[in-house]
Design a protein around this motif. Structure first.
Motif, PDB file in Angstrom:
ATOM      1  N   HIS A 110      11.662   0.156  12.296  1.00  0.00           N
ATOM      2  CA  HIS A 110      10.794  -1.018  12.401  1.00  0.00           C
ATOM      3  C   HIS A 110      11.489  -2.312  11.957  1.00  0.00           C
ATOM      4  CE1 HIS A 110       7.665  -3.799  10.877  1.00  0.00           C
ATOM      5  NE2 HIS A 110       7.032  -3.425  11.964  1.00  0.00           N
ATOM      6  N   PHE A 164      -6.861  -3.681  16.221  1.00  0.00           N
ATOM      7  CA  PHE A 164      -8.234  -3.242  15.941  1.00  0.00           C
ATOM      8  C   PHE A 164      -9.023  -3.195  17.256  1.00  0.00           C
ATOM      9  CE2 PHE A 164      -8.175  -5.432  11.465  1.00  0.00           C
ATOM     10  CZ  PHE A 164      -7.207  -4.540  11.064  1.00  0.00           C
ATOM     11  N   LEU A 219      -2.267  -2.573   2.023  1.00  0.00           N
ATOM     12  CA  LEU A 219      -3.086  -1.489   2.570  1.00  0.00           C
ATOM     13  C   LEU A 219      -2.411  -1.092   3.877  1.00  0.00           C
ATOM     14  CD1 LEU A 219      -5.788   0.177   2.634  1.00  0.00           C
ATOM     15  CD2 LEU A 219      -6.719  -1.689   3.998  1.00  0.00           C
ATOM     16  N   GLU A 220      -2.065   0.177   4.007  1.00  0.00           N
ATOM     17  CA  GLU A 220      -1.270   0.599   5.167  1.00  0.00           C
ATOM     18  C   GLU A 220      -1.693   2.004   5.575  1.00  0.00           C
ATOM     19  OE1 GLU A 220       1.135  -0.598   7.375  1.00  0.00           O
ATOM     20  OE2 GLU A 220       0.965   1.459   8.089  1.00  0.00           O
ATOM     21  N   PRO A 222      -0.675 -10.515   8.878  1.00  0.00           N
ATOM     22  CA  PRO A 222       0.336 -11.111   9.744  1.00  0.00           C
ATOM     23  C   PRO A 222       0.717 -10.168  10.882  1.00  0.00           C
ATOM     24  CG  PRO A 222       1.378 -10.175   7.822  1.00  0.00           C
ATOM     25  CD  PRO A 222      -0.099  -9.916   7.674  1.00  0.00           C
ATOM     26  N   PHE A 242       0.444  -9.564  14.134  1.00  0.00           N
ATOM     27  CA  PHE A 242      -0.457  -9.042  15.174  1.00  0.00           C
ATOM     28  C   PHE A 242      -1.178  -7.730  14.849  1.00  0.00           C
ATOM     29  CE2 PHE A 242       3.495  -7.034  16.939  1.00  0.00           C
ATOM     30  CZ  PHE A 242       3.018  -5.757  17.237  1.00  0.00           C
ATOM     31  N   ARG A 257       8.394  -5.077   4.239  1.00  0.00           N
ATOM     32  CA  ARG A 257       9.330  -6.127   4.668  1.00  0.00           C
ATOM     33  C   ARG A 257       8.890  -7.521   4.185  1.00  0.00           C
ATOM     34  NH1 ARG A 257       9.773  -9.176   9.727  1.00  0.00           N
ATOM     35  NH2 ARG A 257       7.547  -8.785   9.987  1.00  0.00           N
ATOM     36  N   ALA A 297      -6.822   3.169   6.197  1.00  0.00           N
ATOM     37  CA  ALA A 297      -7.104   2.252   7.307  1.00  0.00           C
ATOM     38  C   ALA A 297      -8.070   1.166   6.843  1.00  0.00           C
ATOM     39  CB  ALA A 297      -7.723   3.023   8.462  1.00  0.00           C
ATOM     40  N   TRP A 298      -7.874  -0.040   7.344  1.00  0.00           N
ATOM     41  CA  TRP A 298      -8.760  -1.154   6.994  1.00  0.00           C
ATOM     42  C   TRP A 298     -10.220  -0.807   7.307  1.00  0.00           C
ATOM     43  CZ3 TRP A 298     -10.432  -5.145   4.558  1.00  0.00           C
ATOM     44  CH2 TRP A 298     -11.498  -5.855   5.095  1.00  0.00           C
ATOM     45  N   GLN A 299     -10.444  -0.117   8.419  1.00  0.00           N
ATOM     46  CA  GLN A 299     -11.813   0.172   8.859  1.00  0.00           C
ATOM     47  C   GLN A 299     -12.576   1.002   7.825  1.00  0.00           C
ATOM     48  OE1 GLN A 299      -9.141   0.133  10.637  1.00  0.00           O
ATOM     49  NE2 GLN A 299      -9.524  -0.797  12.623  1.00  0.00           N
ATOM     50  N   TYR A 347      -3.125  -7.381   1.573  1.00  0.00           N
ATOM     51  CA  TYR A 347      -2.307  -7.500   2.778  1.00  0.00           C
ATOM     52  C   TYR A 347      -2.616  -6.279   3.647  1.00  0.00           C
ATOM     53  CZ  TYR A 347       2.231  -7.709   5.353  1.00  0.00           C
ATOM     54  OH  TYR A 347       3.227  -7.761   6.291  1.00  0.00           O
ATOM     55  N   VAL A 348      -3.298  -6.502   4.772  1.00  0.00           N
ATOM     56  CA  VAL A 348      -3.685  -5.390   5.646  1.00  0.00           C
ATOM     57  C   VAL A 348      -2.556  -5.097   6.643  1.00  0.00           C
ATOM     58  CG1 VAL A 348      -5.333  -4.624   7.404  1.00  0.00           C
ATOM     59  CG2 VAL A 348      -6.139  -5.925   5.425  1.00  0.00           C
ATOM     60  N   MET A 362       5.231   4.597   6.802  1.00  0.00           N
ATOM     61  CA  MET A 362       5.475   3.199   6.421  1.00  0.00           C
ATOM     62  C   MET A 362       5.219   3.017   4.918  1.00  0.00           C
ATOM     63  SD  MET A 362       6.549   1.633   9.085  1.00  0.00           S
ATOM     64  CE  MET A 362       6.233  -0.006   9.661  1.00  0.00           C
ATOM     65  N   SER A 389       0.554  -3.531   5.710  1.00  0.00           N
ATOM     66  CA  SER A 389       1.734  -4.065   4.984  1.00  0.00           C
ATOM     67  C   SER A 389       3.024  -3.350   5.361  1.00  0.00           C
ATOM     68  CB  SER A 389       1.487  -3.990   3.471  1.00  0.00           C
ATOM     69  OG  SER A 389       1.120  -2.683   3.092  1.00  0.00           O
TER      70      SER A 389
HETATM   71  C1  LIG Z   1       3.167  -4.674  13.717  1.00  0.00           C
HETATM   72  S1  LIG Z   1       3.297  -3.640  12.276  1.00  0.00           S
HETATM   73  C2  LIG Z   1       3.536  -4.909  11.057  1.00  0.00           C
HETATM   74  C3  LIG Z   1       3.979  -4.410   9.720  1.00  0.00           C
HETATM   75  C4  LIG Z   1       4.191  -5.500   8.666  1.00  0.00           C
HETATM   76  N1  LIG Z   1       3.013  -6.347   8.545  1.00  0.00           N
HETATM   77  C5  LIG Z   1       5.415  -6.336   9.003  1.00  0.00           C
HETATM   78  O1  LIG Z   1       5.248  -7.456   9.488  1.00  0.00           O
HETATM   79  O2  LIG Z   1       6.523  -5.872   8.757  1.00  0.00           O
HETATM   80  C6  LIG Z   1       1.598  -3.178  12.050  1.00  0.00           C
HETATM   81  C7  LIG Z   1       1.349  -2.327  10.821  1.00  0.00           C
HETATM   82  O3  LIG Z   1      -0.044  -2.250  10.585  1.00  0.00           O
HETATM   83  C8  LIG Z   1      -0.419  -0.907  10.323  1.00  0.00           C
HETATM   84  N2  LIG Z   1      -1.827  -0.769  10.754  1.00  0.00           N
HETATM   85  C9  LIG Z   1      -2.283  -0.812  12.026  1.00  0.00           C
HETATM   86  N3  LIG Z   1      -3.614  -0.693  12.057  1.00  0.00           N
HETATM   87  C10 LIG Z   1      -4.004  -0.576  10.754  1.00  0.00           C
HETATM   88  C11 LIG Z   1      -5.280  -0.401  10.131  1.00  0.00           C
HETATM   89  N4  LIG Z   1      -6.386  -0.326  10.852  1.00  0.00           N
HETATM   90  N5  LIG Z   1      -5.332  -0.308   8.779  1.00  0.00           N
HETATM   91  C12 LIG Z   1      -4.185  -0.370   8.036  1.00  0.00           C
HETATM   92  N6  LIG Z   1      -2.954  -0.513   8.572  1.00  0.00           N
HETATM   93  C13 LIG Z   1      -2.870  -0.622   9.923  1.00  0.00           C
HETATM   94  C14 LIG Z   1       0.571  -0.080  11.136  1.00  0.00           C
HETATM   95  O4  LIG Z   1       0.671   1.253  10.657  1.00  0.00           O
HETATM   96  C15 LIG Z   1       1.843  -0.897  10.966  1.00  0.00           C
HETATM   97  O5  LIG Z   1       2.560  -0.531   9.816  1.00  0.00           O
END
Ligand SMILES: C[S@@+](CC[C@H](N)C(=O)[O-])C[C@H]1O[C@@H](n2cnc3c(N)ncnc32)[C@H](O)[C@@H]1O
Length: 244
Positions: A13, A110, A64-65, A103, A105, A49, A87-89, A42-43, A70, A45
């Motif tokens: 990643h 969701f 929260l990841e 951050p 996307f 990084r 999961a955030w949900q 930080y949702v 990851m 995370s």
């Molecule tokens: C595009 S990556 C970005 C990771 C980090 N924010 C970065 O910029 O390096 C999206 C991350 O969000 C996590 N993710 C996706 N949906 C999520 C959810 N509903 N709740 C928590 N984490 C979630 C994924 O597992 C992934 O690690």
């Protein structure tokens, strides 16, 4: 096929983000968090990084990841940064957060953006959101329904990593499905292993997004285009939002 941040997608990643040479969001997040007193969340995370440097800069921020791989990468690289696996949900904070940051996307992953914006509103008064707009897919610059080379990386172990993508886009419904194929090749170019993942993303026109924010009680305090880089097209938009 995996749908989320496992295997090579997790492991590589950060190397792929570096290969993209896009401006880092860490400065914007740092700016947003400056006046937030108390604990922020930080949702998504990820590997830490961006979370790691922000915690090192003494922001009171926890991650929260949902991907266990990851989470493991993050804990290994940034042991001081607290990360909850989930999961955030399903997440319910104990008190209201000083702010929530989403951050890169992650919000677009969701499936029910309106419901989640309402839940975010219940858990904080200040939200940081970065969204991208798929101009290249919509304009046909990237071919639909066929594999194309996306990016390549050199692995520290001597092999190389290749990312190919194939997408389907529905402009009307604002949905983009992206398949990713990650291939590891040895120094002679022979395939060692390939893995595929699939992602479903929502995207929003300016009008649709502003309606959605209004409906869910969010007011735009600040909007930054393309992470501060100048370009006529807005590929990436960052919003500082306040609950009203
Ligand atoms: C595009 S990556 C970005 C990771 C980090 N924010 C970065 O910029 O390096 C999206 C991350 O969000 C996590 N993710 C996706 N949906 C999520 C959810 N509903 N709740 C928590 N984490 C979630 C994924 O597992 C992934 O690690």
């Amino acid at each position: 096929m995996s749908t989320g941040y496992t295997g090579f997608e997790a492991l590589w990643h950060d190397l792929f983000w570096e290969a993209e040479e896009a401006p880092s969001e860490v400065l914007l997040m740092d700016d947003f968090l400056q006046d937030k007193d108390g604990k922020s969340l930080y949702v998504g995370s990820g590997s830490g990084r961006l979370l790691g440097p922000l915690v090192e800069a003494e922001h009171e921020l926890g991650g929260l990841e949902m991907s266990p791989e990851m989470v493991a990468l993050s804990r290994e690289k940034f042991p001081l940064a607290e990360v909850v696996e989930g999961a955030w949900q399903d997440h319910q904070g104990e008190d209201k957060y000083a702010s929530i940051v989403i951050p890169a996307f992650t919000f677009q992953l969701f499936s029910d953006p309106q419901k989640q914006l309402q839940r975010l509103w219940e858990q904080t008064d200040h939200l940081y959101l970065t969204l991208f707009f798929p101009w290249a897919e919509l304009s046909g610059d990237l071919p639909q329904n066929e594999w194309y080379f996306d990016r390549g990386i050199q692995l520290p172990t001597g092999e190389s990593g290749e990312l190919e993508t194939r997408h389907k886009i529905k402009e009307q419904g604002g949905s983009l499905v992206r398949r990713h194929r990650y291939t590891m090749k040895d120094a002679a170019g022979a395939v060692v292993r390939a893995e595929e993942t699939e992602q479903r993303l929502r995207f929003f026109t300016d009008v649709a997004l502003k309606n959605l924010l209004k409906k869910t009680g969010w007011e735009i305090e600040k909007e930054i285009e393309n992470l501060g880089d100048e370009d006529d097209l807005v590929y990436v938009a960052t919003f500082y939002l306040r609950g009203c």
